[in-house]
Design a protein around this motif. Structure first.
Motif, PDB file in Angstrom:
ATOM      1  N   ASP A   3      30.041 -58.851  -8.713  1.00 61.03           N
ATOM      2  CA  ASP A   3      29.845 -59.152  -7.302  1.00 61.03           C
ATOM      3  C   ASP A   3      30.788 -60.231  -6.795  1.00 61.03           C
ATOM      4  O   ASP A   3      30.563 -60.796  -5.746  1.00 61.03           O
ATOM      5  N   GLY A   4      31.838 -60.553  -7.542  1.00 60.52           N
ATOM      6  CA  GLY A   4      32.778 -61.537  -7.034  1.00 60.52           C
ATOM      7  C   GLY A   4      32.673 -62.866  -7.738  1.00 60.52           C
ATOM      8  O   GLY A   4      32.820 -62.942  -8.950  1.00 60.52           O
ATOM      9  N   PRO A   5      32.368 -63.946  -6.981  1.00 61.43           N
ATOM     10  CA  PRO A   5      32.522 -65.297  -7.535  1.00 61.43           C
ATOM     11  C   PRO A   5      31.413 -65.709  -8.494  1.00 61.43           C
ATOM     12  O   PRO A   5      30.744 -66.684  -8.308  1.00 61.43           O
ATOM     13  N   THR A   6      31.207 -64.911  -9.537  1.00 60.52           N
ATOM     14  CA  THR A   6      30.250 -65.288 -10.571  1.00 60.52           C
ATOM     15  C   THR A   6      30.906 -65.197 -11.932  1.00 60.52           C
ATOM     16  O   THR A   6      30.248 -65.097 -12.945  1.00 60.52           O
ATOM     17  N   SER A   7      32.254 -65.183 -11.945  1.00 61.12           N
ATOM     18  CA  SER A   7      32.963 -64.992 -13.191  1.00 61.12           C
ATOM     19  C   SER A   7      32.710 -66.118 -14.166  1.00 61.12           C
ATOM     20  O   SER A   7      32.485 -67.253 -13.793  1.00 61.12           O
ATOM     21  N   ILE A   8      32.753 -65.784 -15.446  1.00 64.17           N
ATOM     22  CA  ILE A   8      32.446 -66.744 -16.490  1.00 64.17           C
ATOM     23  C   ILE A   8      33.579 -66.750 -17.501  1.00 64.17           C
ATOM     24  O   ILE A   8      34.066 -65.699 -17.892  1.00 64.17           O
ATOM     25  N   LEU A   9      34.001 -67.910 -17.920  1.00 63.40           N
ATOM     26  CA  LEU A   9      34.983 -68.020 -18.990  1.00 63.40           C
ATOM     27  C   LEU A   9      34.261 -67.938 -20.314  1.00 63.40           C
ATOM     28  O   LEU A   9      33.360 -68.725 -20.590  1.00 63.40           O
ATOM     29  N   VAL A  10      34.644 -66.991 -21.134  1.00 60.92           N
ATOM     30  CA  VAL A  10      33.981 -66.775 -22.413  1.00 60.92           C
ATOM     31  C   VAL A  10      34.937 -67.143 -23.534  1.00 60.92           C
ATOM     32  O   VAL A  10      36.063 -66.675 -23.575  1.00 60.92           O
ATOM     33  N   GLY A  65      23.593 -63.530  -0.228  1.00 62.00           N
ATOM     34  CA  GLY A  65      24.447 -63.625   0.956  1.00 62.00           C
ATOM     35  C   GLY A  65      25.925 -63.521   0.654  1.00 62.00           C
ATOM     36  O   GLY A  65      26.754 -63.960   1.454  1.00 62.00           O
ATOM     37  N   VAL A  66      26.280 -62.925  -0.500  1.00 62.72           N
ATOM     38  CA  VAL A  66      27.690 -62.719  -0.821  1.00 62.72           C
ATOM     39  C   VAL A  66      28.318 -61.828   0.251  1.00 62.72           C
ATOM     40  O   VAL A  66      27.729 -60.843   0.687  1.00 62.72           O
ATOM     41  N   GLY A  67      29.508 -62.192   0.677  1.00 63.92           N
ATOM     42  CA  GLY A  67      30.187 -61.465   1.742  1.00 63.92           C
ATOM     43  C   GLY A  67      30.107 -62.166   3.078  1.00 63.92           C
ATOM     44  O   GLY A  67      30.863 -61.843   3.993  1.00 63.92           O
ATOM     45  N   LEU A  68      29.188 -63.136   3.197  1.00 65.98           N
ATOM     46  CA  LEU A  68      29.048 -63.898   4.436  1.00 65.98           C
ATOM     47  C   LEU A  68      29.733 -65.254   4.301  1.00 65.98           C
ATOM     48  O   LEU A  68      29.824 -65.814   3.203  1.00 65.98           O
ATOM     49  N   ASP A  69      30.189 -65.779   5.402  1.00 61.87           N
ATOM     50  CA  ASP A  69      30.760 -67.132   5.401  1.00 61.87           C
ATOM     51  C   ASP A  69      29.665 -68.133   5.056  1.00 61.87           C
ATOM     52  O   ASP A  69      28.575 -68.090   5.629  1.00 61.87           O
ATOM     53  N   GLY A  70      29.948 -69.008   4.125  1.00 59.73           N
ATOM     54  CA  GLY A  70      28.987 -70.040   3.771  1.00 59.73           C
ATOM     55  C   GLY A  70      28.279 -69.826   2.464  1.00 59.73           C
ATOM     56  O   GLY A  70      27.460 -70.657   2.057  1.00 59.73           O
ATOM     57  N   PHE A  71      28.576 -68.720   1.754  1.00 56.15           N
ATOM     58  CA  PHE A  71      27.981 -68.549   0.433  1.00 56.15           C
ATOM     59  C   PHE A  71      28.375 -69.740  -0.439  1.00 56.15           C
ATOM     60  O   PHE A  71      29.537 -70.096  -0.544  1.00 56.15           O
ATOM     61  N   ASN A  72      27.392 -70.370  -1.073  1.00 51.85           N
ATOM     62  CA  ASN A  72      27.571 -71.690  -1.673  1.00 51.85           C
ATOM     63  C   ASN A  72      27.442 -71.646  -3.190  1.00 51.85           C
ATOM     64  O   ASN A  72      26.420 -71.210  -3.716  1.00 51.85           O
ATOM     65  N   PHE A  73      28.479 -72.065  -3.890  1.00 48.31           N
ATOM     66  CA  PHE A  73      28.444 -72.157  -5.342  1.00 48.31           C
ATOM     67  C   PHE A  73      29.380 -73.278  -5.774  1.00 48.31           C
ATOM     68  O   PHE A  73      30.228 -73.725  -5.009  1.00 48.31           O
ATOM     69  N   THR A  74      29.202 -73.729  -7.000  1.00 44.47           N
ATOM     70  CA  THR A  74      29.997 -74.853  -7.501  1.00 44.47           C
ATOM     71  C   THR A  74      30.652 -74.490  -8.827  1.00 44.47           C
ATOM     72  O   THR A  74      29.957 -74.068  -9.757  1.00 44.47           O
ATOM     73  N   ALA A 125      12.020 -72.330   2.300  1.00 45.82           N
ATOM     74  CA  ALA A 125      12.619 -70.994   2.292  1.00 45.82           C
ATOM     75  C   ALA A 125      13.783 -71.053   1.313  1.00 45.82           C
ATOM     76  O   ALA A 125      14.884 -71.489   1.661  1.00 45.82           O
ATOM     77  N   LEU A 126      13.541 -70.657   0.088  1.00 43.87           N
ATOM     78  CA  LEU A 126      14.529 -70.774  -0.984  1.00 43.87           C
ATOM     79  C   LEU A 126      15.167 -69.420  -1.279  1.00 43.87           C
ATOM     80  O   LEU A 126      14.478 -68.398  -1.348  1.00 43.87           O
ATOM     81  N   ASP A 127      16.471 -69.441  -1.467  1.00 42.93           N
ATOM     82  CA  ASP A 127      17.223 -68.229  -1.776  1.00 42.93           C
ATOM     83  C   ASP A 127      17.630 -68.273  -3.250  1.00 42.93           C
ATOM     84  O   ASP A 127      18.580 -68.947  -3.629  1.00 42.93           O
ATOM     85  N   LEU A 128      16.895 -67.545  -4.088  1.00 43.05           N
ATOM     86  CA  LEU A 128      17.185 -67.514  -5.521  1.00 43.05           C
ATOM     87  C   LEU A 128      17.971 -66.273  -5.912  1.00 43.05           C
ATOM     88  O   LEU A 128      17.935 -65.840  -7.070  1.00 43.05           O
ATOM     89  N   GLY A 129      18.690 -65.705  -4.957  1.00 42.83           N
ATOM     90  CA  GLY A 129      19.535 -64.552  -5.257  1.00 42.83           C
ATOM     91  C   GLY A 129      20.672 -64.932  -6.198  1.00 42.83           C
ATOM     92  O   GLY A 129      21.304 -65.979  -6.021  1.00 42.83           O
ATOM     93  N   LEU A 130      20.922 -64.089  -7.195  1.00 41.62           N
ATOM     94  CA  LEU A 130      21.956 -64.350  -8.205  1.00 41.62           C
ATOM     95  C   LEU A 130      22.915 -63.165  -8.260  1.00 41.62           C
ATOM     96  O   LEU A 130      22.509 -62.055  -8.627  1.00 41.62           O
ATOM     97  N   PRO A 131      24.184 -63.355  -7.913  1.00 39.87           N
ATOM     98  CA  PRO A 131      25.147 -62.257  -7.903  1.00 39.87           C
ATOM     99  C   PRO A 131      25.206 -61.508  -9.237  1.00 39.87           C
ATOM    100  O   PRO A 131      25.138 -62.103 -10.309  1.00 39.87           O
ATOM    101  N   ALA A 132      25.325 -60.180  -9.136  1.00 44.12           N
ATOM    102  CA  ALA A 132      25.464 -59.250 -10.265  1.00 44.12           C
ATOM    103  C   ALA A 132      24.199 -59.120 -11.102  1.00 44.12           C
ATOM    104  O   ALA A 132      24.225 -58.540 -12.182  1.00 44.12           O
ATOM    105  N   LEU A 133      23.071 -59.649 -10.628  1.00 39.23           N
ATOM    106  CA  LEU A 133      21.825 -59.592 -11.385  1.00 39.23           C
ATOM    107  C   LEU A 133      21.330 -58.150 -11.494  1.00 39.23           C
ATOM    108  O   LEU A 133      21.419 -57.381 -10.551  1.00 39.23           O
ATOM    109  N   MET A 134      20.782 -57.806 -12.657  1.00 34.99           N
ATOM    110  CA  MET A 134      20.185 -56.497 -12.896  1.00 34.99           C
ATOM    111  C   MET A 134      18.696 -56.688 -13.177  1.00 34.99           C
ATOM    112  O   MET A 134      18.223 -57.816 -13.329  1.00 34.99           O
ATOM    113  N   THR A 135      17.929 -55.588 -13.217  1.00 37.32           N
ATOM    114  CA  THR A 135      16.479 -55.721 -13.299  1.00 37.32           C
ATOM    115  C   THR A 135      16.018 -56.408 -14.572  1.00 37.32           C
ATOM    116  O   THR A 135      15.100 -57.233 -14.545  1.00 37.32           O
TER     117      THR A 135
END
Length: 356
Positions: free
Chosen positions: A39-46, A91-100, A135-145
Motif C-alpha cells: 500500500d505504499g509507505p509501509t516499506s520495511i528494511l529487512v 487514509g492512504v492516498g489523502l493529503d496528511g497521511f501521517n507516519f514517521t 476518535a482513533l484511526d488504527l488503520g495499518l497499510p497492507a494489513l490482511m485479516t
C-alpha cells in the motif's frame, strides 16, 4: 473485445497501484534489502538472512499507553470510536497521511490521532463532535485479516508478512480496544490484492516498476483521458516476452480467480475470530462490520469476490450481533483508495449505523 482490453488494463493498473516498491522505503543499511509494502509507505528494511529472524532484527516501537480520558460524571461520558482496517481506514492516498521513519521501518502510530482531515475517521469525529482522543484511526497499510486478528488478540503480528512487506507491533492496541464504545472493522481487500500484485510482478519479472512508481506517487490517482493514455503507453511499453505475456494473461484471469477464492476463505476463517477476540476484551462494544466497495467492476472475477464477501459479512453481522455497514457507492481513485468524497460517504454510513 474493446471492453475486455479495457478491463485487463484496469486490472493491471490496480495491480501496479499496490505493487511492492522501494520508492517509500527507508535508506537501506549496508548488506540489507528493501521490501516494499503493497500500500505504499509501509516499506520495511529487512536484514539479510532467514526471514524467520526478522523479529530479532526489528526495533520494537516503545509502548505508549493509551491516553486516558479524564473521568467525570457519568452524564459527561463522551463516545469513543475506533477504526480498525488497512490502508483504506488509515487514509492512504489523502493529503496528511501521517507516519514517521523509524530506524529500519515506518512507524504508523502518529496516524492514530494525526490522521488526514478528509479521511472517514476524521469525518465521523466531526459529525459526532468527537476530539481525536475519542476518535482513533488504527488503520495499518497492507494489513490482511490474519494480521488484524493477531493485532487485536496480541498487539503484534506473529511474523513478518513477506508478500505485504509489513510487520506491526503496537501493544497499545489492546488498551484502546478495551476503552472503545464503537469499533468499525474494514478488512479483507488486501487478502486478494497483495497476492494478486505478487503474481503480476512474478509474471512480468517485475518490469512494471516504473509504471507502479508513477501510480503510487499519485501520477494516475485522478484518472482522465490523458493520464489513461499515458498509463496505457507505459503498460504496452513493458516489452514483455511471449512467456511473460502468457503468464500475465494467466495471472489476470485464472490466477486471479484462484487468488480471490483463497482470499474469501481467509476472510471466512479469520473475521469471526477477530470479532471474538475483541469481545473477549470488551463485551459491550458496538462492532460495525464494513462491507467492501468494488474498484474494478468491469472484471467478473473481482466482482464475484466482492459480492461473496459482502454477503458473508452481512450474514456474519446478523449471527454475531454486529452491525453491517454497506458502502457500495464509495468513489475511489485509480489507486483503489477512496477519494475525499468516498471517505465522506463511508463516514455518513458509519454515523447512521452508530445512531441506530
Amino acid at each position: 473485445m474493446k471492453k475486455r482490453i479495457l478491463s485487463l488494463l484496469l486490472a493491471a493498473a490496480m495491480a501496479f497501484a499496490s505493487a511492492p516498491l522501494s520508492a517509500f522505503a527507508a535508506e537501506p543499511e549496508a548488506g540489507g534489502q528493501v521490501i516494499g509494502g503493497a500500500d505504499g509507505p509501509t516499506s520495511i528494511l529487512v536484514a539479510e538472512g532467514d526471514p524467520a529472524s526478522v523479529q530479532d532484527e526489528i526495533m520494537l516501537i516503545e509502548e505508549t499507553p493509551a491516553e486516558d480520558a479524564a473521568e467525570g460524571p457519568e452524564e459527561d461520558h463522551q463516545l469513543k470510536y475506533i477504526a480498525l482496517g488497512d490502508s483504506i481506514a488509515a487514509g492512504v492516498g489523502l493529503d496528511g497521511f501521517n507516519f514517521t521513519p523509524a530506524q529500519i521501518f515506518y512507524d504508523i502510530s502518529p496516524n492514530f490521532t494525526g490522521y488526514p482531515d478528509t479521511c472517514y475517521v476524521s469525518q465521523v469525529a466531526e459529525m459526532l463532535g468527537l476530539d481525536r482522543q475519542h476518535a482513533l484511526d488504527l488503520g495499518l497499510p497492507a494489513l490482511m485479516t490474519k494480521d488484524l486478528l493477531e493485532m487485536v488478540r496480541d498487539g503484534q503480528m506473529s511474523e513478518f508478512n513477506q508478500p505485504a512487506g509489513t510487520y506491526y507491533i503496537y501493544p497499545e492496541f489492546l488498551d484502546y480496544l478495551k476503552e472503545a464504545d464503537v469499533i468499525s472493522i474494514q478488512i479483507g481487500m488486501n487478502d486478494a490484492m497483495v497476492p494478486f500484485v505478487v503474481s503480476i510482478g512474478n509474471a512480468t519479472n517485475w518490469k512494471s516498476e516504473q509504471l507502479a512508481n508513477t501510480i503510487v506517487s499519485g501520477g494516475y490517482r485522478d484518472m482522465n483521458w490523458d493520464t489513461f493514455v499515458q498509463m496505457a503507453q507505459q503498460l504496452f511499453g513493458l516489452r514483455l516476452t511471449l512467456k511473460e505475456t502468457g503468464d500475465l494473461f494467466y495471472a489476470l484471469t485464472t490466477g486471479a480467480g484462484q487468488v480471490c477464492n483463497t482470499a474469501y476463505n481467509n476472510v471466512e476463517t479469520y473475521l469471526p475470530q477477530i470479532i471474538e477476540a475483541i469481545r473477549a476484551q470488551n463485551p459491550d462494544v458496538q462492532i460495525l462490520l464494513l462491507g467492501c466497495y468494488n474498484p474494478v467492476p468491469l472484471l467478473w472475477t473481482w466482482s464475484n469476490f466482492f459480492n461473496r464477501y459482502n454477503r458473508f459479512v452481512r450474514s456474519l453481522a446478523e449471527e454475531t450481533g454486529c452491525t453491517y455497514v454497506a458502502i457500495p457507492r464509495t468513489k475511489c481513485a485509480n489507486d483503489g483508495h477512496p477519494t475525499t468524497a468516498g471517505h465522506k460517504y463511508i463516514a455518513e454510513q458509519i454515523v447512521k449505523a452508530i445512531e441506530q
